[in-house]
Design an enzyme around this catalytic site. Sequence first.
Site, PDB file in Angstrom:
ATOM      1  N   ARG A   9      -5.813   4.242   4.610  1.00 53.74           N
ATOM      2  CA  ARG A   9      -6.537   4.484   3.349  1.00 53.74           C
ATOM      3  C   ARG A   9      -5.904   3.674   2.218  1.00 53.74           C
ATOM      4  O   ARG A   9      -6.599   3.229   1.304  1.00 53.74           O
ATOM      5  CB  ARG A   9      -6.509   5.987   3.041  1.00 53.74           C
ATOM      6  CG  ARG A   9      -7.686   6.444   2.247  1.00 53.74           C
ATOM      7  CD  ARG A   9      -7.917   7.929   2.333  1.00 53.74           C
ATOM      8  NE  ARG A   9      -9.034   8.285   1.459  1.00 53.74           N
ATOM      9  CZ  ARG A   9      -8.898   8.552   0.183  1.00 53.74           C
ATOM     10  NH1 ARG A   9      -7.719   8.544  -0.378  1.00 53.74           N
ATOM     11  NH2 ARG A   9      -9.962   8.839  -0.551  1.00 53.74           N
ATOM     12  N   ASP A  22       3.523   0.327  13.788  1.00 53.35           N
ATOM     13  CA  ASP A  22       3.171   1.488  12.976  1.00 53.35           C
ATOM     14  C   ASP A  22       1.729   1.310  12.548  1.00 53.35           C
ATOM     15  O   ASP A  22       1.421   0.394  11.783  1.00 53.35           O
ATOM     16  CB  ASP A  22       4.100   1.526  11.754  1.00 53.35           C
ATOM     17  CG  ASP A  22       3.711   2.617  10.773  1.00 53.35           C
ATOM     18  OD1 ASP A  22       2.948   3.516  11.147  1.00 53.35           O
ATOM     19  OD2 ASP A  22       4.198   2.565   9.624  1.00 53.35           O
ATOM     20  N   SER A  54       0.831  -1.216   0.000  1.00 48.35           N
ATOM     21  CA  SER A  54       0.000   0.000   0.000  1.00 48.35           C
ATOM     22  C   SER A  54       0.867   1.268   0.000  1.00 48.35           C
ATOM     23  O   SER A  54       0.368   2.352  -0.278  1.00 48.35           O
ATOM     24  CB  SER A  54      -0.938   0.006   1.204  1.00 48.35           C
ATOM     25  OG  SER A  54      -0.194  -0.052   2.403  1.00 48.35           O
ATOM     26  N   HIS A  55       2.149   1.162   0.343  1.00 44.70           N
ATOM     27  CA  HIS A  55       3.022   2.341   0.329  1.00 44.70           C
ATOM     28  C   HIS A  55       4.233   2.152  -0.582  1.00 44.70           C
ATOM     29  O   HIS A  55       5.232   2.828  -0.437  1.00 44.70           O
ATOM     30  CB  HIS A  55       3.448   2.702   1.760  1.00 44.70           C
ATOM     31  CG  HIS A  55       2.312   3.267   2.538  1.00 44.70           C
ATOM     32  ND1 HIS A  55       1.384   2.473   3.174  1.00 44.70           N
ATOM     33  CD2 HIS A  55       1.908   4.543   2.729  1.00 44.70           C
ATOM     34  CE1 HIS A  55       0.480   3.247   3.730  1.00 44.70           C
ATOM     35  NE2 HIS A  55       0.761   4.494   3.488  1.00 44.70           N
ATOM     36  N   ARG A  94       2.069   3.804  -5.123  1.00 41.95           N
ATOM     37  CA  ARG A  94       1.981   5.248  -4.843  1.00 41.95           C
ATOM     38  C   ARG A  94       2.617   6.120  -5.927  1.00 41.95           C
ATOM     39  O   ARG A  94       2.552   7.355  -5.837  1.00 41.95           O
ATOM     40  CB  ARG A  94       2.679   5.552  -3.517  1.00 41.95           C
ATOM     41  CG  ARG A  94       2.049   4.882  -2.330  1.00 41.95           C
ATOM     42  CD  ARG A  94       1.082   5.802  -1.658  1.00 41.95           C
ATOM     43  NE  ARG A  94       0.162   5.066  -0.809  1.00 41.95           N
ATOM     44  CZ  ARG A  94      -0.614   5.626   0.090  1.00 41.95           C
ATOM     45  NH1 ARG A  94      -0.587   6.922   0.275  1.00 41.95           N
ATOM     46  NH2 ARG A  94      -1.444   4.904   0.809  1.00 41.95           N
ATOM     47  N   PRO A 129       4.851  -6.963  16.912  1.00 39.80           N
ATOM     48  CA  PRO A 129       4.622  -6.169  15.704  1.00 39.80           C
ATOM     49  C   PRO A 129       5.935  -6.008  14.940  1.00 39.80           C
ATOM     50  O   PRO A 129       6.988  -5.847  15.546  1.00 39.80           O
ATOM     51  CB  PRO A 129       4.128  -4.821  16.242  1.00 39.80           C
ATOM     52  CG  PRO A 129       4.387  -4.814  17.698  1.00 39.80           C
ATOM     53  CD  PRO A 129       4.515  -6.229  18.143  1.00 39.80           C
ATOM     54  N   HIS A 181       3.979  14.157   2.837  1.00 44.08           N
ATOM     55  CA  HIS A 181       4.219  12.823   3.393  1.00 44.08           C
ATOM     56  C   HIS A 181       3.266  11.812   2.773  1.00 44.08           C
ATOM     57  O   HIS A 181       2.058  11.949   2.861  1.00 44.08           O
ATOM     58  CB  HIS A 181       4.021  12.858   4.916  1.00 44.08           C
ATOM     59  CG  HIS A 181       4.726  11.740   5.603  1.00 44.08           C
ATOM     60  ND1 HIS A 181       4.344  10.438   5.456  1.00 44.08           N
ATOM     61  CD2 HIS A 181       5.805  11.727   6.409  1.00 44.08           C
ATOM     62  CE1 HIS A 181       5.162   9.672   6.162  1.00 44.08           C
ATOM     63  NE2 HIS A 181       6.061  10.432   6.753  1.00 44.08           N
ATOM     64  N   LEU A 222       5.351   4.994   8.187  1.00 45.14           N
ATOM     65  CA  LEU A 222       6.211   5.595   9.214  1.00 45.14           C
ATOM     66  C   LEU A 222       7.264   4.643   9.783  1.00 45.14           C
ATOM     67  O   LEU A 222       8.266   5.086  10.323  1.00 45.14           O
ATOM     68  CB  LEU A 222       5.342   6.115  10.373  1.00 45.14           C
ATOM     69  CG  LEU A 222       4.448   7.316  10.087  1.00 45.14           C
ATOM     70  CD1 LEU A 222       3.689   7.707  11.352  1.00 45.14           C
ATOM     71  CD2 LEU A 222       5.271   8.488   9.614  1.00 45.14           C
ATOM     72  N   GLU A 254      -4.863   0.729   2.325  1.00 45.06           N
ATOM     73  CA  GLU A 254      -5.439  -0.625   2.312  1.00 45.06           C
ATOM     74  C   GLU A 254      -6.781  -0.618   1.577  1.00 45.06           C
ATOM     75  O   GLU A 254      -7.132  -1.580   0.892  1.00 45.06           O
ATOM     76  CB  GLU A 254      -5.640  -1.148   3.746  1.00 45.06           C
ATOM     77  CG  GLU A 254      -4.359  -1.327   4.542  1.00 45.06           C
ATOM     78  CD  GLU A 254      -3.402  -2.332   3.912  1.00 45.06           C
ATOM     79  OE1 GLU A 254      -3.884  -3.312   3.318  1.00 45.06           O
ATOM     80  OE2 GLU A 254      -2.181  -2.112   4.000  1.00 45.06           O
ATOM     81  N   ARG A 304       5.989  -9.745  10.870  1.00 41.90           N
ATOM     82  CA  ARG A 304       5.498 -10.087   9.527  1.00 41.90           C
ATOM     83  C   ARG A 304       6.355  -9.387   8.459  1.00 41.90           C
ATOM     84  O   ARG A 304       6.768  -9.990   7.476  1.00 41.90           O
ATOM     85  CB  ARG A 304       4.031  -9.648   9.385  1.00 41.90           C
ATOM     86  CG  ARG A 304       3.391  -9.910   8.037  1.00 41.90           C
ATOM     87  CD  ARG A 304       2.096  -9.108   7.880  1.00 41.90           C
ATOM     88  NE  ARG A 304       2.349  -7.674   7.982  1.00 41.90           N
ATOM     89  CZ  ARG A 304       2.638  -6.881   6.957  1.00 41.90           C
ATOM     90  NH1 ARG A 304       2.703  -7.365   5.729  1.00 41.90           N
ATOM     91  NH2 ARG A 304       2.886  -5.590   7.137  1.00 41.90           N
ATOM     92  N   LYS A 343     -11.629   5.988  21.620  1.00 40.03           N
ATOM     93  CA  LYS A 343     -10.214   5.929  22.031  1.00 40.03           C
ATOM     94  C   LYS A 343      -9.290   6.238  20.845  1.00 40.03           C
ATOM     95  O   LYS A 343      -8.361   7.045  20.951  1.00 40.03           O
ATOM     96  CB  LYS A 343      -9.897   4.552  22.623  1.00 40.03           C
ATOM     97  CG  LYS A 343     -10.740   4.283  23.860  1.00 40.03           C
ATOM     98  CD  LYS A 343     -10.395   2.977  24.517  1.00 40.03           C
ATOM     99  CE  LYS A 343     -11.335   2.745  25.690  1.00 40.03           C
ATOM    100  NZ  LYS A 343     -11.009   1.556  26.441  1.00 40.03           N
TER     101      LYS A 343
END
Length: 333
Positions: free
Chosen positions: A185, A177, A46-47, A51, A304, A119, A123, A187, A307, A229
């Site tokens: 977005r 992250d 996705s990034h 893009r 995290p 940006h 991240l 995704e 993967r 939250k």
Amino acid sequence: MSTVQLTLDEVHSLAAETLTRHGCDDENAGAVARVITDAERDGCHSHGLMRMAGYVATLKSGKVNGKARPKVEQIAPAVVRVDGDGGFAPMALLAGRQPLIDCARKNGIAALALVDIYHFAALWAEIEPLAEAGLCALACTSYKPAVIPAGGKKALYGTNPIAFGWPRKSGEPVVFDQATSVVARGEVMLAAREGHQMAEGVGVDADGNPTTDPNAILEGSLLAFGGHKGSSLAMMVELLAGGLIGESFSFEAAKRDNNDGGPPQGGEFILAMDPGMFGDREGWLDHSETLFEKITEQEGVRLPGDRRRTNRERNLRDGISLPQSVYDKILQL
Ligand code: NDP
């Protein structure tokens, strides 16, 4: 789906050449191409190359300065500011990273305020080098309104990601992250491209009705994760990456944006801390390892970033499979 097999060097050349053709100088193109290549390397499609169309659109429309020369300034003992000169964020980050590391090592804590940047990236790639340098780090950035504040009907917050990293004895830090929306977005864009539905509770259509259709969500809004939250965390990101550093809130960035398909102008906030200067000078690294051991001793639990690292190992060895449609689009660019 037909695919094209590319090595990571080919990914880098494809991205860099496309960007230079559209007005980036070698340095700016190289900085962005590195970020895109790292995303593909870690399986964050996705990034990655997906893009390129957005990056190119901002260069074509003249919104982004492809020859940016960021300026670094120490504006307080523990605050480094980088004026990105209207360029893509990776150039400003390259300029600010070492001054931030030096400042955090000297003071125990330091912040980096990136302003006048565009940006469009993940991240984690910005946090990892800081954590590899032995620092605990946190980064966040806002975008354009895409997420509804809890209880409301109209998008106000960006998808406002927060990334956090912690150094480890192995040298490979723990990094998470995550967007403060249920999903990023990117995704939803990926689901729209691949023609599959989103899960329920991800977003609403333009009339505020719940939907699983990615195209309807792209025209409507996303929801914050965890209800009120996540909504408060999204607000916090607006304040840190906008209010604190003198940059725009998402709604202000949107007003100025020309909607060319690329990112709006905005800011980013990064905090770096040297755990060796907070009290447990000798023991902090061993101590935190005990937590990671406890976490991972439970069946079904992973840290995290694991993967991504598995993807990284595979893709460094085998290269990547890029959908033919994405490849063709880039060649057209
Ligand atoms: P995900 O929900 O896919 O993942 C969020 C984090 O959770 C990752 O660090 C991931 O690690 C971790 N994770 C996922 N599953 C597990 C699990 N079972 N156990 C432990 N950890 C887990 O990411 P998002 O969709 O929220 O965000 C995607 C990207 O979009 C981010 O990189 C973000 O920076 C970027 N983004 C950029 C924006 C911008 O304006 N520039 C705006 C919004 C988002 P792992 O990777 O190992 O799965």
